[in-house]
Structures are given as C-alpha cells and as structure tokens.
Design a protein around this motif. Structure first.
Motif, mmCIF file in Angstrom:
data_model
loop_
_atom_site.group_PDB
_atom_site.id
_atom_site.type_symbol
_atom_site.label_atom_id
_atom_site.label_comp_id
_atom_site.label_asym_id
_atom_site.label_seq_id
_atom_site.Cartn_x
_atom_site.Cartn_y
_atom_site.Cartn_z
ATOM 1 N N SER A 34 49.100 19.913 12.113
ATOM 2 C CA SER A 34 50.217 20.385 11.296
ATOM 3 C C SER A 34 50.174 19.668 9.954
ATOM 4 C CB SER A 34 51.542 20.088 11.999
ATOM 5 O OG SER A 34 51.773 18.682 12.036
ATOM 6 N N ALA A 35 50.976 20.138 9.018
ATOM 7 C CA ALA A 35 51.009 19.502 7.702
ATOM 8 C C ALA A 35 51.433 18.037 7.823
ATOM 9 C CB ALA A 35 51.950 20.269 6.777
ATOM 10 N N THR A 36 52.404 17.774 8.686
ATOM 11 C CA THR A 36 52.873 16.391 8.858
ATOM 12 C C THR A 36 51.800 15.529 9.503
ATOM 13 O OG1 THR A 36 55.179 17.100 9.047
ATOM 14 C CG2 THR A 36 54.614 14.930 9.946
ATOM 15 N N ARG B 135 46.120 24.094 -0.157
ATOM 16 C CA ARG B 135 46.962 24.267 1.018
ATOM 17 C C ARG B 135 46.294 23.607 2.204
ATOM 18 N NH1 ARG B 135 49.578 25.837 -2.531
ATOM 19 N NH2 ARG B 135 50.941 27.648 -2.741
ATOM 20 N N GLY C 184 47.018 22.259 6.703
ATOM 21 C CA GLY C 184 47.813 22.406 7.920
ATOM 22 C C GLY C 184 47.560 23.752 8.570
ATOM 23 N N ASP D 222 49.451 25.899 9.776
ATOM 24 C CA ASP D 222 50.374 26.946 9.325
ATOM 25 C C ASP D 222 50.362 27.108 7.812
ATOM 26 O OD1 ASP D 222 51.442 24.486 8.768
ATOM 27 O OD2 ASP D 222 53.238 24.732 9.988
ATOM 28 N N ARG D 223 49.480 26.353 7.136
ATOM 29 C CA ARG D 223 49.313 26.395 5.679
ATOM 30 C C ARG D 223 50.618 26.115 4.939
ATOM 31 N NH1 ARG D 223 44.707 27.576 3.719
ATOM 32 N NH2 ARG D 223 45.482 28.333 1.732
ATOM 33 N N THR D 224 51.500 25.353 5.570
ATOM 34 C CA THR D 224 52.746 24.974 4.904
ATOM 35 C C THR D 224 52.561 23.742 4.038
ATOM 36 O OG1 THR D 224 53.410 23.657 6.830
ATOM 37 C CG2 THR D 224 54.168 25.946 6.745
ATOM 38 N N GLY D 225 51.425 23.066 4.193
ATOM 39 C CA GLY D 225 51.174 21.879 3.402
ATOM 40 C C GLY D 225 50.696 22.222 2.007
ATOM 41 N N ASP D 226 51.338 21.646 1.016
ATOM 42 C CA ASP D 226 50.932 21.815 -0.378
ATOM 43 C C ASP D 226 51.363 20.574 -1.144
ATOM 44 O OD1 ASP D 226 53.684 22.110 -0.585
ATOM 45 O OD2 ASP D 226 53.611 24.227 -1.174
ATOM 46 N N PHE E 208 54.965 19.577 -0.555
ATOM 47 C CA PHE E 208 55.158 18.934 0.753
ATOM 48 C C PHE E 208 54.743 17.469 0.697
ATOM 49 C CE2 PHE E 208 53.404 17.392 4.710
ATOM 50 C CZ PHE E 208 54.405 17.665 5.632
#
Length: 355
Positions: A114-116, A138, A140, A142-146, A149
């Motif tokens: 995950s991004a975290t 990007r 993670g 789920d590609r939520t990391g940027d 973030f």
C-alpha cells in the motif's frame, strides 16, 4: 557507489541499519537509458542532497514493472524493449556520482504494498529523509501514493516538471517545432527507426550495448564471416538491423582496456581501428536473423574485418555509429553470404569517410 539489492522477503520487520543506508534524498524510477530527462532528475537530486547535507539515492526496479506484468501474461516480448541492462544502468548512475542505488526486486510482494507500507519502507529501512520526483509519479497497489501523500506522511518532496527537447530544437538537432517530452519511449522509437543522431542527442551520449562474448551457432564461420556473439542481457534489444560499430574491451570494473585487441590478435590480423581510442571497427547485425529462421532468438553479432583473435569470455562495449539498413531475409545462405560481403564493403567505405 553503494548498491543495495532490496527484496521484501528479506527485510520484513527490519529497521534501518546505518551501515546499510545513510540518511538520503531519494528519487525513484526505471531510469531506462538514463537519458537527458533522467539526467535532469539526477542533477536536481544531487543539488537537493547537497543543500540538505544528505547523500543521494536512486531506486530502480528489476525486473522493470512492465516486464514483470508481461511475464505474468506469458508474453515477455510484449514489454518495451530495454535501452539499458541492469549492469549498464548501474554503470551510468555511478558515472553521474550517485552515492547509493537501490535495486528493488519487483514482484508480487512489492507490487502489493500500500502507499503507507511503501512510505514506511522508505523511512524505516532505507532512511529516506526527502524525495525528488517527477510530477506524475504514482505508487502503491491502489496508486493512491503521490507527492501529496508523501508530504502528508511527513516527507519533503521536490517535484521536477517534465523535461522536453526544447534545447534540441534550439540547437538545430531537431527539425520541427514540437516540444516533445524526452522519454525512454521516444528513444526506443528513434532507435528502431535507425535515427541514431536524435536518439544520441536525447541520451547525451552514443548508444551502446555491453555484454560478454559467448558461444553461438557458428553459422558466420561457415560463411567466412566469423562473428562475436555478444550477450544482450535483455529480452529483446531496442534497435534492429545492420550497423557500423566500434568496440572496446572492458575490464571487471568497466574501464576500457588499452590496446586490448592488439594483444588478442593473431599476427597480421589486427583489424581496422575504430573511431575512438583502443577500439576496433566492426559490422554488427542485431535482430532475429530472418534468413537463419530462428524467430524470437535475438542476437547481437559483430564481425571484425581483417581481425582474427579469441574473444570468448571478453566483455565488449559495442557503440552503434551508423545504421546501414534493416534486417533482410535472403534466399538461402549463399545469398546471405553475398549480402554480408556487400554490407561489410559498404560499412568499411562509410568508416573511411567518417574519419
């Protein structure tokens, strides 16, 4: 330059070891080709590291993510052709003065972070204090990391905007008024089209491939054109066809061995000198050799006119100088031999004019 090979299976729950990774500014990417866009990122990385009194760190992936997914599909050749092997990439990054390179094993465990979890790994294991990233980065599963973030996580991020070929246009290298993004994809397209001049400009160096001379099927020997079969160290190459090249022998540290060919040559078979010091001129075929009819067996084979010597086991760097033509399928081995004879004559003529 320190190289860290990162495998999540071996670091689960492990905290940073000061002997492994000093406090660093990090940038992340494939860095395939280490082209002008990448070089701008590396310069920003080093400037930021110097300002913050930290070391510089680059994370690359092996295999590259699209290679991994192509392998999962059972179609490895659907991935983009490699511009640089892992070893070539590491050598280039070392030449740019990077302190540490992290070679991350891209596998199911890595892609599932995950991004975290990814940010935790950077700070807790690699001792990352800040990052320099492209504006479209990007990460993670789920590609939520940027970049936003990472800043919210507590890591300072410097963003570098897309690098274009405006300088190339201004210097007259490009002949249009476009302002295209410098990318590995563009360079692959240029190499495939035989446009070494523009590809080399975007790389800021002459394109080359480095590999060890290994045994082949010895077809060239039966045609009176014995060739050095050079390991590609990639699924498929980024350029195909017949080229004029110059070649140097490298030592274990990647340095050019002076007068190596002279020491390896048989008497009166010293070859034709290349266009750079300590090199030998050669004619190269890179591709699948359609006349031999061995599809998907990519080869880089170099014939050295007027040279005879044992090159097996030597590490050669092949610099591509001139694209003569694309691969051709000949009607049998005799026609192939005649075609090779003409190619060698044409390329020697080009070499003599290029001095």
């Amino acid at each position: 330059m320190k190289t860290i090979f990162l495998d999540l299976a071996t670091i689960h729950g492990t905290k940073s070891d000061p002997a492994l990774a000093s406090a660093s500014v990090l940038t992340i990417g494939n860095f395939d080709g280490v082209h002008l866009g990448h070089q701008a990122m590396l310069k920003q990385l080093q400037d930021t590291a110097k300002q913050q009194q930290l070391s510089s760190m680059v994370m690359i992936f092996e295999p590259q993510p699209r290679e991994y997914f192509a392998q999962l599909k059972g179609d490895p050749e659907s991935a983009p052709a490699r511009l640089t092997s892992q070893d070539e990439k590491l050598t280039l990054l070392k030449d740019f003065g990077i302190d540490t390179v992290v070679v991350a094993k891209f596998d199911e465990a890595f892609r599932s972070l995950s991004a975290t979890e990814f940010a935790d790994m950077l700070t807790q294991y690699l001792n990352v204090q800040a990052l320099v990233l492209g504006d479209d980065f990007r990460f993670g599963h789920d590609r939520t990391g940027d970049s936003a973030f990472l800043r919210s996580y507590g890591l300072p991020v410097t963003n570098l905007h897309t690098i274009t070929d405006t300088q190339a246009i201004a210097s007259g290298v490009a002949d249009d008024l476009s302002d295209n993004r410098i990318s590995s994809t563009r360079i692959r397209e240029l190499l495939l089209a035989g446009d070494l001049r523009m590809a080399n400009h975007l790389l800021n160096r002459d394109y080359s491939i480095t590999g060890e001379v290994v045994g082949g099927d010895k077809i060239g020997r039966t045609l009176d054109f014995p060739t050095a079969n050079i390991e590609l160290n990639r699924v498929r190459p980024a350029l195909h066809g017949v080229y004029g090249v110059d070649v140097v022998v490298l030592d274990e540290q990647g340095a050019v061995i002076k007068n190596a060919f002279a020491h390896l040559a048989q008497p009166e078979q010293l070859g034709i000198s290349g266009l750079r010091p300590h090199s030998l001129f050669g004619t190269a075929n890179i591709g699948i050799r359609p006349t031999v009819d061995k599809p998907h067996e990519w080869r880089l084979e170099v014939f050295f006119p007027k040279f005879s010597g044992d090159l097996y086991g030597k590490t050669l760097q092949v610099r591509f100088l001139h694209h003569l033509h694309d691969e051709r399928k000949y009607d049998g081995l005799e026609a192939l031999k005649a075609g090779i004879q003409q190619d060698v004559a044409d390329l020697i003529k080009w070499r003599n004019q290029a001095q």
